[in-house]
Write an enzyme that holds these catalytic residues in place. Structure first.
Site, mmCIF file in Angstrom:
data_model
loop_
_atom_site.group_PDB
_atom_site.id
_atom_site.type_symbol
_atom_site.label_atom_id
_atom_site.label_comp_id
_atom_site.label_asym_id
_atom_site.label_seq_id
_atom_site.Cartn_x
_atom_site.Cartn_y
_atom_site.Cartn_z
ATOM 1 C CG HIS A 141 -1.797 1.092 1.238
ATOM 2 N ND1 HIS A 141 -3.124 1.008 1.045
ATOM 3 C CD2 HIS A 141 -1.857 2.402 1.670
ATOM 4 C CE1 HIS A 141 -3.844 2.228 1.373
ATOM 5 N NE2 HIS A 141 -2.753 3.034 1.714
ATOM 6 C CG HIS B 52 0.960 5.058 9.668
ATOM 7 N ND1 HIS B 52 -0.448 5.017 9.474
ATOM 8 C CD2 HIS B 52 1.074 6.360 9.468
ATOM 9 C CE1 HIS B 52 -1.204 5.989 8.858
ATOM 10 N NE2 HIS B 52 -0.274 6.961 9.237
ATOM 11 C CD GLU C 198 -1.502 10.627 9.323
ATOM 12 O OE1 GLU C 198 -2.687 9.926 9.008
ATOM 13 O OE2 GLU C 198 -0.458 10.148 9.126
ATOM 14 C CG HIS D 157 -5.238 9.477 13.396
ATOM 15 N ND1 HIS D 157 -5.783 9.127 12.312
ATOM 16 C CD2 HIS D 157 -6.220 9.368 14.618
ATOM 17 C CE1 HIS D 157 -7.095 8.653 12.594
ATOM 18 N NE2 HIS D 157 -7.201 8.356 13.877
ATOM 19 C CG HIS E 2 -3.171 7.071 12.927
ATOM 20 N ND1 HIS E 2 -2.091 7.493 13.265
ATOM 21 C CD2 HIS E 2 -3.192 7.161 11.528
ATOM 22 C CE1 HIS E 2 -1.482 8.133 12.472
ATOM 23 N NE2 HIS E 2 -2.129 7.924 11.249
#
Length: 434
Positions: free
Chosen positions: A288, A331, A337, A361, A367
């Site tokens: 990803h 991560h 974020e 976050h 998260h």
């Protein structure tokens, strides 16, 4: 409304005249002794005069009355906007807000502005603030400008009809617009409207470098639209100019419309962009990719490759990776974020994360996908499929550590105290020796 016309390009040199006044732009110079039609010449500078040519931003406006013709500014009451980042004790926990309230009474765009979080100081031109807005009535004989920085506006509900000194534009959900520092504008709505705002202090947004991607991809410059010149000649009316200066609102009265620019030329302009035109780049092999591949606009810091703020989206796209956990990975990040949802269901948090809500976050707070998303992603058939159909999520990402305001933490009453529970069912699947 008559269909509006736009100029195409990002960071381009534009010129525009209202067709009612042909040849309103002076020829061969910026400030002649007498301008056509008896207009006043006025320069709006977005960078210092001596900024490198590649970074220099300015526009010349040719207007009926100069913008200096107003009464003195006075501080006005404001319960929504703040840059006081010490209102609350620091809180590293994951945060999720339920959809923010819609306007309950007659509220225009300025009345409905509320600051959720931010960092930095506009006085030193470094930092950002994240706001939400809700409104259900137009700004009547009012204009707003931001002396502190640029507004990137993300409508989530309701179309905004925005008058600027440069002309008019409409901005609907799944579109964004940027009103740059100092530009005066007014917002009209005909329905309940709600959305998000990313404000960067003293700096401007850029298209990200493409690097190995090559010449094409992500947001293409030609898809950004700038209004064309349009003026109104209104004299002897009470008009309120509201300015945001050093985190506070000030108000001044004048007896004419600020939207009296007959012609203009330059490269410092407001602009809009349709998120559906974003060219998605993604993996077609394994793993990803980092969310940076979804960056539309960035406001760089002085540290190479690090942003004061990135505007990132997670649009509908094909997922074709093999031997891969396809949802976002777990991560911890050296960036903050803040996520919002325009429509649909975000792929990693279906159900509880709702359009009109948000999450934060913070730096180094872990998260990732919730329990149901993890279980599905760990067992789904790995065949090509379209993901995020009917969805548009976005992220404001920053290298700064964001502080939540009292309104964001308490007054709005939308912070979800049970957000942490979505990860509590992630049990050990370890098969090695104990």
């Amino acid at each position: 409304m008559k269909e509006l016309q736009y100029l195409r390009g990002f960071g381009s040199e534009f010129s525009s005249e209202d067709p009612r006044c042909p040849n309103a732009l002076p020829l061969g110079q910026n400030s002649p002794q007498k301008c056509p039609y008896g207009l006043y010449a006025e320069q709006l500078s977005g960078t210092s005069f001596t900024a490198p040519r590649s970074e220099n931003r300015r526009t010349w406006l040719y207007r009926i009355r100069p913008s200096v013709g107003h009464q003195p500014f006075k501080k006005c009451a404001n319960t929504g906007i703040t840059h006081n980042w010490g209102e609350q004790e620091p809180d590293p926990n994951q945060m999720r807000w339920k959809p923010f309230e819609l306007a309950a009474s007659d509220e225009d765009f300025v009345d409905g502005l509320k600051t959720v979080c931010g960092a930095g100081d506009p006085k030193i031109k470094l930092g950002l603030a994240i706001h939400v807005y809700s409104c259900n009535s137009p700004m009547k004989n009012r204009a707003f400008y931001n002396a502190d920085g640029d507004f990137l506006i993300v409508p989530q509900m309701g179309t905004l009809i925005i008058r600027t000194e440069f002309g008019k534009m409409t901005v609907s959900p799944n579109e964004i617009c940027v009103i740059q520092q100092g530009m005066r504008f007014s917002v009209a709505v005909s329905e309940q409207s709600r959305g998000y705002i990313l404000e960067v202090f003293g700096r401007h947004f850029h298209l990200p470098d493409l690097g190995p991607i090559g010449a094409n991809g992500l947001a293409n410059a030609r898809d950004f639209l700038t209004p064309t010149a349009w003026y109104e000649n209104c004299e002897n009316i009470g008009f309120e100019i509201i300015g945001k200066f050093q985190g506070h609102l000030f108000s001044a009265e004048q007896n004419h419309s600020p939207f009296d620019v007959v012609a203009w030329h330059g490269n410092y302009v407001p602009y809009k962009y349709d998120l559906s035109k974003f060219m998605v780049i993604n993996s077609v092999s394994f793993d990803h990719c980092d969310p940076s591949i979804f960056t539309i606009l960035t406001c760089p810091s002085d540290k190479l490759g690090t942003a004061i703020a990135d505007f990132v989206i997670f649009p509908p796209r094909w997922s074709v990776q093999e031997h891969t956990f396809r949802p976002p990975y777990y991560h911890r990040n050296c960036m903050s974020e803040f996520m919002g949802l325009i429509l649909g269901e975000y792929e990693a948090k279906k159900g509880a994360f709702q359009p009109g809500g948000a999450t934060l976050h913070s730096i180094m707070t872990p998260h990732g996908p919730d329990k149901s998303c993890f279980e599905y992603g760990s067992n789904e058939p790995l065949v090509p499929k379209k993901v995020a159909e009917g969805t548009q999520a976005f992220m404001f990402e920053s290298c700064l550590s964001l502080a939540v305001t009292e309104w964001g933490a308490k007054t709005c009453e939308k912070l979800d105290p049970e957000y942490f529970k979505c990860w509590q069912g992630l049990n050990s699947n370890f098969t090695g020796p104990t």
